[in-house]
Each structure stands twice: as C-alpha cells, then as structure tokens.
Design a protein around this motif. Structure first.
Motif, short mmCIF file in Angstrom:
data_model
loop_
_atom_site.label_atom_id
_atom_site.label_comp_id
_atom_site.label_asym_id
_atom_site.label_seq_id
_atom_site.Cartn_x
_atom_site.Cartn_y
_atom_site.Cartn_z
N ARG A 104 0.85 -1.19 0.00
CA ARG A 104 0.00 0.00 0.00
C ARG A 104 0.89 1.25 0.00
N VAL A 105 0.71 2.09 -1.00
CA VAL A 105 1.44 3.36 -1.11
C VAL A 105 0.41 4.47 -0.96
N GLU A 106 0.54 5.30 0.10
CA GLU A 106 -0.43 6.37 0.32
C GLU A 106 0.31 7.64 0.74
N ASP A 107 -0.28 8.76 0.30
CA ASP A 107 0.35 10.05 0.59
C ASP A 107 -0.69 11.03 1.11
N SER A 108 -0.23 12.22 1.45
CA SER A 108 -1.10 13.27 1.99
C SER A 108 -1.55 14.19 0.85
N ALA A 109 -2.23 15.28 1.23
CA ALA A 109 -2.86 16.17 0.26
C ALA A 109 -1.82 16.71 -0.74
N PRO A 110 -2.32 17.04 -1.99
CA PRO A 110 -3.72 17.08 -2.40
C PRO A 110 -4.25 15.70 -2.79
N GLY A 111 -5.57 15.54 -2.68
CA GLY A 111 -6.19 14.27 -3.03
C GLY A 111 -6.67 14.26 -4.47
N VAL A 112 -7.43 13.22 -4.81
CA VAL A 112 -7.98 13.02 -6.16
C VAL A 112 -9.49 13.03 -6.06
N PRO A 113 -10.22 13.75 -6.93
CA PRO A 113 -11.69 13.74 -6.89
C PRO A 113 -12.26 12.34 -7.08
N ASP A 114 -13.47 12.15 -6.55
CA ASP A 114 -14.12 10.84 -6.66
C ASP A 114 -14.27 10.41 -8.11
N ALA A 115 -14.65 11.35 -8.99
CA ALA A 115 -14.92 10.99 -10.39
C ALA A 115 -13.66 10.55 -11.12
N ALA A 116 -12.48 10.96 -10.61
CA ALA A 116 -11.23 10.63 -11.30
C ALA A 116 -10.66 9.29 -10.88
N LEU A 117 -11.07 8.76 -9.72
CA LEU A 117 -10.48 7.51 -9.22
C LEU A 117 -10.60 6.35 -10.21
N PRO A 118 -11.79 6.09 -10.83
CA PRO A 118 -11.88 4.94 -11.74
C PRO A 118 -11.04 5.10 -13.01
N ARG A 119 -10.59 6.32 -13.31
CA ARG A 119 -9.89 6.57 -14.56
C ARG A 119 -8.38 6.74 -14.38
N LEU A 120 -7.89 6.57 -13.17
CA LEU A 120 -6.48 6.85 -12.91
C LEU A 120 -5.54 5.97 -13.74
N PHE A 121 -5.97 4.75 -14.08
CA PHE A 121 -5.09 3.83 -14.79
C PHE A 121 -5.29 3.89 -16.30
N GLU A 122 -6.12 4.84 -16.79
CA GLU A 122 -6.27 5.02 -18.22
C GLU A 122 -5.03 5.71 -18.78
N ARG A 123 -4.72 5.37 -20.03
CA ARG A 123 -3.53 5.94 -20.65
C ARG A 123 -3.77 7.42 -21.02
N PHE A 124 -2.80 8.26 -20.68
CA PHE A 124 -2.80 9.69 -20.94
C PHE A 124 -3.82 10.45 -20.09
N PHE A 125 -4.41 9.80 -19.10
CA PHE A 125 -5.38 10.50 -18.25
C PHE A 125 -4.65 11.31 -17.19
N ARG A 126 -5.07 12.58 -17.04
CA ARG A 126 -4.53 13.45 -15.99
C ARG A 126 -5.70 14.07 -15.25
N VAL A 127 -5.54 14.22 -13.93
CA VAL A 127 -6.66 14.69 -13.11
C VAL A 127 -6.90 16.17 -13.33
N ASP A 128 -5.92 17.00 -13.04
CA ASP A 128 -6.07 18.44 -13.21
C ASP A 128 -4.68 19.07 -13.23
N GLU A 129 -4.65 20.39 -13.08
CA GLU A 129 -3.38 21.10 -13.17
C GLU A 129 -2.40 20.66 -12.08
N SER A 130 -2.91 20.23 -10.92
CA SER A 130 -2.00 19.84 -9.85
C SER A 130 -1.30 18.53 -10.16
N ARG A 131 -1.84 17.74 -11.12
CA ARG A 131 -1.19 16.48 -11.52
C ARG A 131 -1.14 16.44 -13.04
N SER A 132 -0.38 17.38 -13.63
CA SER A 132 -0.34 17.52 -15.08
C SER A 132 1.05 17.25 -15.61
#
Length: 473
Positions: free
Chosen positions: A392-420
């Motif tokens: 288990r690898v876990e870190d502190s803030a910032p987090g990831v929105p609920d809607a983005a969790l199922p798509r994290l392992f998609e290719r070329f998917f980025r959550v927002d500017e904080s993870r770009s």
C-alpha cells in the motif's frame, strides 16, 4: 436462376431503348456495331431490330430480317404506347424453319412525360435455345411447368411454354420481373394434387419431436446471438479505445516535435543562436520523446502479452527498503515524511520480476514526491490479505476527486493542473504499473488515503507455484 436467364435475354431490349433515346437518328452502321456487342452477351437472341412507327428500319444481322415478318398491328402499337408494356409473342415459325419468340419494347424519346412515341426495339429469341438453357432449371419428373407473360396491370397473356391448364386452380405460381412487366411461372404435380390424409400417431409424435427440437435450436441460436452481440459491443469498445489511444499518442508526440521543429527552423534562419541553453532545451525535448516512446513500447508489449518477465522469489520488504533508500535524498529535500510499515511474516515472498516490481514502486513513490505538498507524509504498508500480499502506497494532500479515481489507470489521463504534464508526468505511469502488475497475476486499486491524498494498493499472489498469470508463472 430462371429470372436471371430471362433478364439476360431481355437485356438487349433495354440497352437498345436507352441508345435510341440518346440518339434517335441512329444509322445502320452504328446500329450494327451496337447489335454486335449486345448479341455477344445474349446467346439465345438471334436478331435485333429498330422499328420506328412499327416499320422495321434497321436489322442486325441483316440476313435475319425475315425473322421479323410478324409486325405488330396498329391496335397493339396504340396499346403499347398507352401502357408501355413489353410485347411478347410466340413461339412462332421463323423463316429458316425454327421457332422464335418476338419481344418488342416501346421506346419514348421523353420517357418521363411520354410526349413522343418513337417506336419499338425488337428481339427474336431462339425458342429452342432458350428452353435448352432454361430446361435444367425447370426439370422435375413429377412437376409440370408453364411460362406466360403478365402485364403490369395483372392481365395474363398467352402461354408460350407448357400447358395452359398448369395455371388452373391450386397451381403454384411465381412472378418474375422483366424491364416492363412480368413473366409468370406456374407449376403443378403431374396427375393432380393428392388429398390430405389424417396423421397417424407415430407421425404426430415425430412432428412433436420436430417442434421441440426446433424450439431448442431457436433458443440456442438466440442465446448465441445475444453472446455475439455482447462480443460485438466489446470489440467496438476496444476499437474505440484503440482509436482514442492513437489520437492521444499523436497529440502527446506533437508537442515535443513542434518544439524541436520550431527551434531548429529558427536556428537555420538565424533568428536564434544555437547557444548551450537552447541546445539544452532541444536535448531535454528529445529525452522527453524518448521516455514517451519507451513507455508506449512497454504498454504495447503488455497488450501483446510479451512482457518477458524474469520471475524469481522476491522479498517485497527488502525491495521496498531498496527503492526508498534510492529516494532518500529527494524525500529529505522535499521534505516528505516517509514511513515503512511491515506487517508481513518473515520469509513471505512473491514470485515475480524484481526489476519490474521495483519500477512499479519507483513510479508510485515518484508520483507522491511530484504531487504531494511539501511537509506531507508518504507511507508504505506491507500486509497479507488472504492469498495476496498487499503493498500500500499512500500520501497526503492534495487528493484526487471521486470521479477521477476509476480513470487513474487510463492511458494519458490526468486529473487536473495539480497532476499535469507540467509537473513532469506523461500520463502513462499508472497505466504501465497496472500492466506490469497484471503480468504478475495481480491488480491495482485506487482509493482515498486517510492521510488526505491518494492510496494505491498493489495486490500480488503470495503463493502461485502452479498457476500461470500473463508472463509470470
């Protein structure tokens, strides 16, 4: 097949009518060239003729003019001009002693409004040759066949093959379309129709069995059809994902290529000087492209099931310690509080590729360093959950929105500017981690971390001496 034969023999009529509509003043030489080509494709047609105002004008071949001795009467011409139907007569004796059917098609120079009636295109069909070609299609020892022409209005003409009684009550008939009307085929058993007899008990049981078998076969076919539809949807979804991946790959490669092309053109034109700083920018761009191509190659091999994993017994606690030691200077300078929580029993191993599993941990810890706010925390937990070892690898803030969790392992998917990509990522790291873990028979799970950031769970089989998962047994 019989309908194809009939259309073949009547094709010269339609073709001749089309030529006349385009060129009403067709000469004898032009008509002979036309007829030469048409008769070559219609083996049973002996003669073609143009008859403006019901007078024979041109005949091909010329020596066959005697075959057209039957000229339509004035009443036939007027009727044909009114309804536009194909006129068919025969069989009739020809000049050489043979039998022929004469077919005539009315021609209008303005077929839409029929303002001007030009005349007929006529054809003599060799009756015996036509029936020789059609006989195999009508051959049945116990069934009598007959042919006759029917106008578009439904009025039957004279029977030109077979007995007229074939079309009497209880006969089986079928209409065959011609360019301007129909031919009707009639059939009835020789000796009449048999009277129905009551079914015997064995026959009824046989019919019941047939119905049951038909019902079972229908159910199986519907079930197979449903499965085929599901497979089709899956294939369509996979094709859409493939197209999207190609588009995303092109987009990702376009940016560094544009940077390289722009800088090189500017240097060639003397707009900017090739200073060490500018060359360093180009070198970094090339390295970025190289990393992207390498990542795409890894994913392509994973999709093809060709990761070529070198499997051995791996102590995951030892591996985590080695990876964390490599990141120690960056963890201290970030700063980020790192903690390893080992809940595994001594000697608990997984079977896998040590280098590839280290690559997964490196990607995940690197992501935490890249995206977690300074002064935060990074925890690695090792535990046993049923048949799986969990990293288990876990870190502190910032987090990831609920809607983005199922798509994290998609290719070329980025959550927002904080993870770009501006932070250094290409959007392929987690997809590569998922492919490597899947090759080991495991899986990745993403969720919210109690520390306020992201939690990634790596589930690997603790014992798999006989099973085979991907490239790693």
């Amino acid at each position: 097949m019989l309908e194809q034969r009939l259309h073949l023999h009547l094709a010269p009529l339609a073709a001749g009518a089309a030529v006349v509509q385009l060129k009403p003043d067709l000469t004898q030489a032009q008509f002979q060239r036309l007829g030469q080509g048409l008769l070559k494709e219609a083996p049973a047609v002996r003669t073609l003729a143009l008859s403006p105002n019901a007078v024979v004008r041109h005949v091909f071949p010329p020596d066959q003019a005697g075959h057209l001795h039957t000229i339509p009467t004035l009443a036939e011409v007027e009727q044909s001009a009114r309804d536009g139907t194909l006129r068919l007569a025969g069989p009739m004796p020809l000049a050489d002693g043979g039998l022929g059917m004469v077919a005539r098609r009315p021609v209008y120079l303005d077929p839409d409004s029929r303002l001007q009636f030009w005349g007929f295109v006529s054809a003599v069909i060799d009756y015996e040759r036509f029936m020789a070609l059609a006989a195999p299609l009508l051959a049945a020892p116990d069934i009598a066949f007959a042919l006759r022409h029917v106008s578009p209005g439904g009025a039957p003409r004279a029977v030109f093959h077979g007995a007229p009684a074939t079309f009497d009550v209880l006969s089986e008939t079928a209409l065959i379309a011609t360019p301007d009307g129909f031919w009707q085929v009639g059939a009835r058993p020789r000796g009449g129709w048999e009277q129905p007899r009551p079914y015997s008990l064995p026959l009824r049981l046989l019919m019941l069995a047939v119905v049951l078998l038909t019902g079972a076969a229908t159910w199986l076919l519907r079930a197979r059809g449903l499965r085929n539809k599901m497979l089709l949807r899956k294939l369509e979804s996979g094709e859409a994902a493939r197209v999207q991946w190609v588009a995303d790959t092109s987009h990702e490669l376009r940016t560094p290529i544009t940077i390289l092309a722009t800088h090189l053109d500017a240097m060639q034109d003397g707009i900017i000087a090739p200073t060490p700083d500018k060359l360093a920018v180009l070198s970094d761009t090339v390295k970025e492209m190289e990393r992207l191509v390498t990542d795409l190659h890894v994913l392509a091999r994973a999709d093809a099931g060709a990761q070529a994993l070198l499997c051995q017994q791996v102590d995951v606690a030892e591996l985590c310690s080695e990876v964390a030691a490599a990141f120690a200077p960056r963890l201290a300078s970030h700063p980020l509080h790192y903690r390893l929580i080992d809940e595994l029993a001594p000697g608990c191993l997984v079977q896998g590729d040590r280098q590839r599993l280290g690559q997964v941990l490196t990607n995940l810890i690197g992501n935490s360093l890249r995206y977690t706010d300074a002064g935060g925390a990074l925890h690695l937990t090792l535990a046993l959950a049923g048949p799986h070892i969990v990293i288990r690898v876990e870190d502190s803030a910032p987090g990831v929105p609920d809607a983005a969790l199922p798509r994290l392992f998609e290719r070329f998917f980025r959550v927002d500017e904080s993870r770009s990509r501006a932070s250094g990522g290409s959007g392929l790291g987690l997809a590569i981690c998922e492919a490597i873990v899947a090759g080991h028979g495991g899986r990745l799970q993403a969720s919210h971390s109690p520390l306020g950031g992201l939690r990634i769970d790596i589930l690997l089989p603790a014992h798999a001496p006989h099973a085979h998962h991907g490239d790693c047994s």
